[in-house]
Design a protein around this motif. Structure first.
Motif, PDB file in Angstrom:
ATOM      1  N   LYS A  34     -68.957  -4.482  -5.521  1.00 52.56           N
ATOM      2  CA  LYS A  34     -69.144  -6.464  -5.526  1.00 52.56           C
ATOM      3  C   LYS A  34     -68.925  -6.963  -4.843  1.00 52.56           C
ATOM      4  O   LYS A  34     -67.908  -7.328  -5.156  1.00 52.56           O
ATOM      5  CB  LYS A  34     -69.867  -6.452  -7.139  1.00 52.56           C
ATOM      6  CG  LYS A  34     -71.352  -7.757  -6.172  1.00 52.56           C
ATOM      7  CD  LYS A  34     -71.395  -8.440  -8.149  1.00 52.56           C
ATOM      8  CE  LYS A  34     -71.751  -9.683  -8.265  1.00 52.56           C
ATOM      9  NZ  LYS A  34     -72.440  -9.800  -9.234  1.00 52.56           N
ATOM     10  N   GLU A  35     -69.125  -6.935  -3.721  1.00 48.46           N
ATOM     11  CA  GLU A  35     -68.827  -8.719  -2.785  1.00 48.46           C
ATOM     12  C   GLU A  35     -69.507 -10.245  -2.320  1.00 48.46           C
ATOM     13  O   GLU A  35     -70.617  -9.563  -1.744  1.00 48.46           O
ATOM     14  CB  GLU A  35     -68.077  -8.423  -1.375  1.00 48.46           C
ATOM     15  CG  GLU A  35     -67.002  -6.928  -0.885  1.00 48.46           C
ATOM     16  CD  GLU A  35     -66.618  -6.524  -0.142  1.00 48.46           C
ATOM     17  OE1 GLU A  35     -67.316  -6.486   0.746  1.00 48.46           O
ATOM     18  OE2 GLU A  35     -65.944  -5.818  -0.289  1.00 48.46           O
ATOM     19  N   GLU A  57     -66.137 -10.294   7.287  1.00 47.65           N
ATOM     20  CA  GLU A  57     -67.106 -10.550   6.673  1.00 47.65           C
ATOM     21  C   GLU A  57     -67.135 -12.321   6.237  1.00 47.65           C
ATOM     22  O   GLU A  57     -67.470 -12.866   5.729  1.00 47.65           O
ATOM     23  CB  GLU A  57     -67.013 -10.173   4.906  1.00 47.65           C
ATOM     24  CG  GLU A  57     -66.701  -9.151   5.236  1.00 47.65           C
ATOM     25  CD  GLU A  57     -67.855  -7.970   6.094  1.00 47.65           C
ATOM     26  OE1 GLU A  57     -68.873  -8.965   6.225  1.00 47.65           O
ATOM     27  OE2 GLU A  57     -67.705  -7.606   6.960  1.00 47.65           O
TER      28      GLU A  57
END
Length: 282
Positions: free
Chosen positions: A98-99, A140
């Motif tokens: 989970k990011e 990201e």
């Protein structure tokens, strides 16, 4: 809950005996350069992976208010939680990562969609209901954020649909597509394809498209059938009996050509070959 049809009978999945809002497929990595398809359910218990009559939770809690599965990268999904924050969930080799995503992607948004370039689109829930397109770098971090509104040919957006992997934006003034060469939104130009009042849209086998539409005169179903020249023929007359069903929810066309219709009163099955609505399943 989630039910599985076995020998003509529906059997409840005991691991998902709670309120469930949607089912969706997802490709995940399997071995080297291979993938497999799994079935997921968004429920009050969280996001569950359905495995026959069993299920296992892969995302805890009921915070997944919006889910978008990546078409470009197997095992990747975007989740908007109850606190209006956007996360990436990566499923790989039996692990879940989970990011959080950049804070500029947070807020009260109505829809999330990923385009073929890997950009994330988000639609404002209130106010001018503008669209935001965010391109991400390999690390990201947000590298570019673009905002689109009336000056870009985009009236307030209601929701986003997907057709042939292309994003369609349903606005208060009709259906629009994004022209990335001119960086503006333009009306959809496909003969036979409606451009207003679309409430739900789902692609079926052989390129067919099921729609539900609504206007001041009422609500109705339509079935679009593609022609060789890329246009569509539209049929709503033979579907008139569907218009009297209770509040519609999700539509799901199966491989046999049947249309499954979720409603406030249960599940219906429609056979377009026979023009018959199957028995309601409470």
């Amino acid at each position: 809950g989630v039910f599985r049809k076995v020998n003509g009978q529906f059997r409840s999945n005991k691991n998902v005996n709670t309120e469930t809002w949607s089912l969706f497929d997802m490709e995940i990595p399997k071995g080297k350069n291979q993938t497999e398809k799994i079935l997921l359910a968004r429920s009050l218990k969280g996001i569950m992976q359905i495995q026959g009559d069993r299920a296992r939770r892969i995302v805890d809690g009921s915070y997944a208010t919006i889910v978008e599965v990546s078409r470009r990268r197997p095992g990747l999904m975007y989740i908007n939680d109850a606190s209006q924050k956007l996360f990436r969930i990566i499923l790989k080799n039996g692990r879940r990562i989970k990011e959080p995503l950049p804070s500029l992607l947070n807020g009260r948004f109505e829809s999330i969609a990923e385009d073929l370039d890997g950009a994330i689109w988000r639609i404002e829930r209130y106010g001018q209901r503008r669209a935001y397109r965010v391109m991400m770098s390999e690390e990201e971090n947000a590298t570019q954020v673009q905002e689109y509104g009336r000056l870009d040919g985009l009236a307030p957006v209601i929701t986003i649909f997907r057709l042939r992997e292309k994003l369609l934006f349903m606005t208060e003034e009709g259906l629009r597509v994004f022209d990335d060469k001119q960086d503006v939104f333009v009306p959809i130009q496909i003969e036979g394809f409606p451009d207003f009042g679309i409430q739900s849209m789902v692609e079926a086998p052989f390129g067919k498209v099921w729609l539900t539409r609504e206007s001041q005169i009422g609500k109705w179903f339509e079935l679009l059938t593609p022609k060789e020249n890329g246009t569509y023929t539209r049929d709503s007359i033979s579907l008139a009996q569907l218009n009297d069903l209770e509040v519609w929810g999700k539509l799901y066309p199966d491989e046999d050509g049947l249309l499954w219709i979720g409603s406030s009163e249960g599940l219906y099955c429609y056979d377009p070959q026979k023009s018959e609505v199957g028995q309601k399943i409470p």
